[in-house]
Design a protein around this motif. Structure first.
Motif: not given
Lengths: 346, 811
Positions: A48-52, A54-76
């Motif tokens: 739903t986001l505008s073209k402008e 997207r890159p900003v939000v995309g970056k934020l999401i990637n950072e959040a995703k990375k944090s979650v993956e690290e969390l999951l790896a530590a949990l494993l």
């Protein structure tokens, strides 16, 4: 959006601390990154986001995703560690003694025998054997010791009754059956069955009608050697014995050949040993074996032509060598089988 | 044989040669010196003759006396003494303070139970003079002056060498023979022997002789001489003769007997003296007649074996020839006429007869070792000299001789270079010949080398190889260098019994077992337990030495059980014990066969406590060890089956006998008979195993294994559980499963294994039944097996078990 993602990661981190099992881990994973997971929902909102934006939000999401993956790896790792600990039980105290019995040990006579055989093997002597109950012919006559030869007085012999029949040493005629007094009978059997040249050592048990004391035993062990070839000489005999003595008693040991008599060798010698490393028996001549060149008469009796073949022979007492090497003072220790003795030589 | 330094000096000039040197040289000639002792009184300057003036009882010790002794010092010495055999006025040896006694202790001024004692009065033994009578050496009869040094009463001490003479060296059973060897070694010359009595022998007795005939009709006496001596005065021998005999360990008897013994020691030729008045008519060496008996000098009555050589008169046997004389024809105090025999008897026969009668005399010992025929007459003449000199004897005429010396000097053709070839090192012919010359051999050049003439006193030297020994004795063995390096002979391997012994021992040591070594000779009770009474009799020896060692062992297990008990009794944890060795087992054909046996034993419950318990040792673990041992001997497990062991060493229902389809191995394993092991003092039960193999089992060389390809496809496993009566052996059920599974696989695929993984008795099963569960594993060489195939195969197995064997398969 940024705030929403930050809250999401914080919530997940808090929830993760309660995860302890693999099932909880799977459920948690579904709640965050599963098809309907919280992070998945946010990612779906990207459309739903505008073209402008997207890159900003995309970056934020990637950072959040990375944090979650690290969390999951530590949990494993945490969950796996818990599982391993459960599978293995309590930890081991490596300083406790092993409850299992240690390896056993060879008898000192066996160790000594193997050591001696190994020395002679280096010189190309291979092990031969023969029966312990023998015919008189193999034990005496073939060795140039006929009945009523005074050499028969050199040892007292144990005999089997006339009715005794040995499957391993059948009589040729009506000769007596006896317990071999030396392993020289193996020499006879080897000469009769093999074609020279050969070099053999015959370890084995022998018997004499002797009262038991600190140096005598009703049965004892010998190692005898025989080398039949063309032109075997006294120098060869000296070479073989010198090698054996240095192998067994060390490079400091010396030998001397003292003339003696055996019916089966000519010339015959007693070999004396002198070594600085024999405790209270150091530095004096000790008689340890009989030896000599095979008497031509013996070769003849054993079917070899003395014009073509010659040989040397030697014989030593295993008990005597073991006693010298280990400083044992009483032959009876070998046969008592007290493990406090036996295990000293492991 | 005891030879004194002084005796050797009669034959050799030993100036500058010490007794120690002689004791070093003789062994290197083949004359082993067993001991060196001082004979006579060692130099003891502080031992003097003392007179016991008076004595009284020790105030504090009943057994001691306090003596006042005059040692020639002007005042009396007080000496405390423990002996009882003296009286006042007796003269005795007194060791003054400072004396170092032959026993190695020093005499000091001291107090004995609070009484001063300044010296010691000595016994014969304390002075090193041998065991005399008990108590002090009483010198009174010798009438020595008080204060005389004791050494002046006794001659100089002599050194006695006890020599062990090997059976080939009969010549060294006389002092002259030893001296001859010593001379050769030291490069000395033997002094000539001077004999006054003329040489020469007569064919028949002279008219004045005490006998009418001398004959020999025995093949064992080819050469016999007899001399008559009249007016002999029998009496004690002079001091020197007594001393010589005592130095050699002989007891002086009377001058005639002593002279014959002295000549025997000197020359090695035994002589015999008869009292001529006790001999009827003549002397004949003849075969003993049936039923003849003789009472020997030692009082023993002997029934003579028909045919043995006796020296007889016209009436009866007088002497067992060469062995021992009879009690009633010897020389006594009242003898006046003596018949002196010097002869040569066949050595082998003398040895045989002496052993048969059970006596060994100085004579028989020498005759059995072949005395020098050339020395017979010489010995007779030497003895005659002494009989004339010391007993006043008168010679009637020359000795009468019967027969001929049976052998003479021998000439040996010695090829040139022969000695060097046997030594393996170069030696000059001249050196060789010089050594022979020193030994009294005569060397002459011959066509192909040398001809060596060996005198008849060396009966052992007859061949070139014997001359090699003679040379090396004189030349010295230290001059032979160590020989060439040698390379092994390809393809030569150790006997498989030896390889097996090594491998199986290593295996058992790895499994925690300690190796034992027991005597092969056992008592009757053990063999009766092992084999039963009938078979035990087959391994009994003919002439055992002791009652504990009468039979050959048939099993190693009893020894091991005994060792377990012994170790527990001394509080040593034996853990597992094993032994590898020969056992002797009666066979169906009546022979006794030797087996190479491996056995082990262990107490079932651990002896040493542990913080963590392990399962105890049981019969089936013993079975595994047995199978492993058999595999090392080349006996594959498939050849072996196990059946219940019965009787003997093993406990009923708790042990198994091993049966080898190849009929090579024998064995058993399991619990040892509990009553027996308890009787040995073992509280816990004992698990043991033994497997043994005849020598023939090792005769074939081991096969080198060939590689077999295996499938790369996965196997299929199916389980089947069968309910069977408890008396059906597991092996029988397994065999049926195997049979069905193998049949099911046919030629299409292969049965890989059948493994019993569960044995169950209890609820849900009929009374007296048990369930055995097996895992069957099949595999195809070229593909994965389908469910359909394997289900079908399982069906075949079930059918085999149910329809074929009549058992129930659990579903």
């Amino acid at each position: 959006m940024q705030q929403q993602l930050a809250q999401l990661v914080a919530a997940a981190t808090q929830e993760a601390s309660a995860v302890a099992t693999r099932a909880e881990l799977e459920a948690f994973k579904a709640r965050v990154v599963g098809p309907n997971g919280s992070l998945t929902q946010v990612m779906k909102g990207m459309a739903t986001l505008s073209k402008e934006e997207r890159p900003v939000v995309g970056k934020l999401i990637n950072e959040a995703k990375k944090s979650v993956e690290e969390l999951l790896a530590a949990l494993l790792v945490k969950v796996e560690n818990a599982e391993i600990a459960a599978a293995l039980g309590a930890s081991v105290d490596p300083t406790l003694p092993s409850p299992d019995a240690p390896a056993g040990s060879l008898h000192p006579l066996s160790r000594t025998r193997e050591r001696i055989l190994a020395s002679f093997r280096k010189l190309g002597f291979v092990v031969a054997d023969g029966p312990e109950v023998e015919t008189e012919w193999h034990c005496f006559d073939a060795l140039n010791t006929p009945a009523d030869h005074p050499a028969r007085d050199m040892q007292d012999t144990l005999y089997m009754p006339k009715a005794f029949r040995s499957a391993d040493a059948p009589r040729k005629a009506d000769e007596a059956i006896l317990l071999r007094t030396h392993t020289s009978s193996v020499q006879v059997r080897t000469m009769l069955s093999r074609k020279p040249p050969f070099r053999i050592v015959a370890p084995g048990r022998c018997f004499r009608r002797d009262a038991v004391d600190a140096t005598h035993s009703a049965n004892f062990h010998q190692v005898e050697g025989l080398w039949i070839d063309r032109d075997v000489t006294l120098a060869d005999l000296r070479g073989v014995l010198d090698f054996f003595v240095k192998e067994t008693f060390g490079a400091d040991a010396e030998i001397r050949l003292r003339p003696s008599f055996f019916p089966f060798t000519e010339p015959s010698f007693e070999m004396d040993l002198r070594s600085p490393n024999l405790g209270r028996l150091s530095d004096r001549w000790l008689e340890i074996m009989g030896c000599g060149l095979v008497d031509p008469k013996v070769l003849e009796l054993c079917g070899l032509d003395p014009q073509e073949w010659s040989g040397l022979a030697f014989g030593l007492g295993l008990e005597r060598i073991a006693m010298l090497v280990h400083g044992i003072d009483d032959i009876r220790h070998f046969y008592n089988n007290d493990t406090r003795f036996l295990r000293q030589f492991a | 044989m005891k030879v004194s330094f002084q005796a050797l000096s009669r034959h050799l000039d030993l100036a500058g040669v010490t007794a120690e040197r002689v004791a070093e040289v003789l062994p290197m000639l083949g004359l082993e010196v067993e001991s060196v002792t001082t004979f006579g009184l060692a130099p003891l300057p502080l031992v003097v003759v003392g007179e016991i003036k008076s004595f009284e009882k020790h105030p504090k010790a009943d057994r001691l006396s306090v003596c006042q002794v005059d040692a020639g010092e002007g005042s009396l010495r007080q000496i405390v003494c423990g002996a009882k055999n003296f009286k006042a006025g007796d003269r005795v040896p007194v060791a003054l303070p400072g004396t170092m006694m032959p026993g190695g202790f020093e005499i000091k001024v001291s107090k004995l139970r609070d009484v001063d004692s300044a010296g010691m009065m000595c016994s014969s033994e304390e002075l090193g003079l041998g065991k005399g009578e008990d108590g002090l050496l009483i010198l009174t009869p010798r009438q020595p002056a008080v204060g005389t040094p004791l050494n002046s009463l006794f001659g100089a001490p002599d050194t006695v060498l006890e020599i062990s003479v090997t059976p080939n060296r009969g010549d060294c059973l006389g002092i002259r023979g030893v001296a001859r060897d010593l001379a050769a070694a030291l490069g000395l010359t033997l002094k000539p022997l001077t004999v006054k009595t003329a040489a020469g022998l007569a064919a028949a007795p002279a008219a004045a002789d005490a006998v009418k005939f001398v004959r020999s009709s025995s093949e064992f006496c080819p050469y016999y001489t007899l001399r008559t001596l009249k007016n002999v005065k029998v009496g004690p021998s002079p001091e020197w003769l007594r001393r010589d005999l005592e130095a050699a360990g002989l007891r002086p008897i009377n001058n005639v007997v002593d002279i014959t013994n002295w000549v025997l020691l000197e020359l090695g030729q035994p002589l015999h003296a008869f009292d001529a008045k006790k001999v009827s008519e003549g002397i004949e060496a003849r075969p003993a007649r049936e039923g003849e008996e003789i009472v020997l000098l030692d009082g023993k009555k002997v029934k003579l074996e028909t045919g043995v050589c006796v020296i007889a008169d016209a009436q009866r046997p007088l002497v067992v020839a060469g062995v021992m004389g009879g009690v009633d024809s010897g020389v006594t105090e009242s003898t006046t006429d003596v018949l002196l025999e010097a002869a040569w008897f066949r050595p082998g026969e003398i040895r045989r007869v002496a052993r048969r009668i059970g006596v060994s005399t100085d004579s028989s010992h020498r005759f059995a070792r072949d005395v020098d025929p050339a020395g017979v007459e010489l010995a007779s003449r030497l003895a005659t000299d002494l009989l004339i000199e010391l007993a006043g004897a008168q010679v009637v005429g020359p000795a009468v001789v019967v027969g001929q010396p049976p052998r003479a000097d021998v000439t040996i053709e010695l090829p040139a270079g022969y000695v060097a070839a046997k030594l393996g090192t170069p030696v000059a012919d001249a050196d060789v010949n010089a050594a022979f010359a020193r030994l009294g051999f005569t060397v002459k050049p011959a066509a192909a080398g040398f001809s060596v003439r060996v005198p008849s006193f060396r009966s052992d030297v007859t061949r070139p190889i014997d001359l090699v020994e003679e040379f090396i004795r004189i030349h010295g063995t230290d001059k032979v260098p160590a020989g060439r390096p040698i390379a092994p002979l390809p393809g030569d391997e150790d006997a498989l019994t030896s390889v097996f012994t090594r491998e199986v021992s290593a295996r058992l040591v790895g499994a925690g077992f300690t190796e034992c070594c027991h005597y092969s000779l056992r008592d009757a009770a053990e063999l009766e337990r092992t084999l039963g009474a009938d078979k035990a009799a087959l391994v009994a020896m003919d002439n055992p030495l002791t009652a504990e060692q009468t039979h050959l062992r048939a099993s190693l297990v009893p020894g091991l059980a005994g060792a377990l008990a012994l170790n527990l009794s001394v509080h040593a944890d034996p853990r597992g014990l094993f032994e590898v060795g020969t056992v002797f087992r009666p066979q169906a054909d009546g022979t006794v066969r030797e087996f190479l046996s491996v056995a082990f034993a262990i107490v079932a419950e651990p002896v040493t406590r542990s913080w963590k318990s392990r399962e105890g040792f049981d019969a089936l673990r013993a079975k595994r060890l047995l199978q492993d041992a058999a595999a090392l001997a080349g006996v594959a497990s498939v050849r072996l089956s196990f059946a219940a062991a019965t009787g003997g060493l093993w406990q009923a229902n708790h042990a198994a006998a091993l049966v080898d389809r190849g009929r090579a191995a024998e064995g058993a394993c399991g619990v040892l008979d509990l009553r027996w092991t308890r009787s040995l003092g073992l509280k816990s039960s004992v698990i043991a195993g033994e497997v043994c193999f005849p020598r023939s089992a090792f005769a074939e060389a081991r096969k080198i294994p060939r590689f077999e390809a295996f499938s790369s496809f996965p196997p299929v496993t199916k389980d089947v559980a069968v309910i069977v009566p408890v008396d059906v052996a597991a092996a029988e059920v397994e065999s049926r499963v195997r049979q069905g599974a193998s049949k099911a696989a046919g030629k299409e695929f292969a049965l890989e294994s059948v493994n019993c993984f569960d044995v169950f008795t209890g609820p849900g099963l009929p009374e007296g039944h048990r369930s055995l569960a097996f895992e069957i594993r099949w595999r195809h060489a070229a593909r994965t097996l389908t469910d359909e195939e394997t289900n079908q195969a399982l069906g075949v197995v079930i059918a085999t078990l149910e329809k074929g064997a009549g058992w129930t398969v659990r579903r």
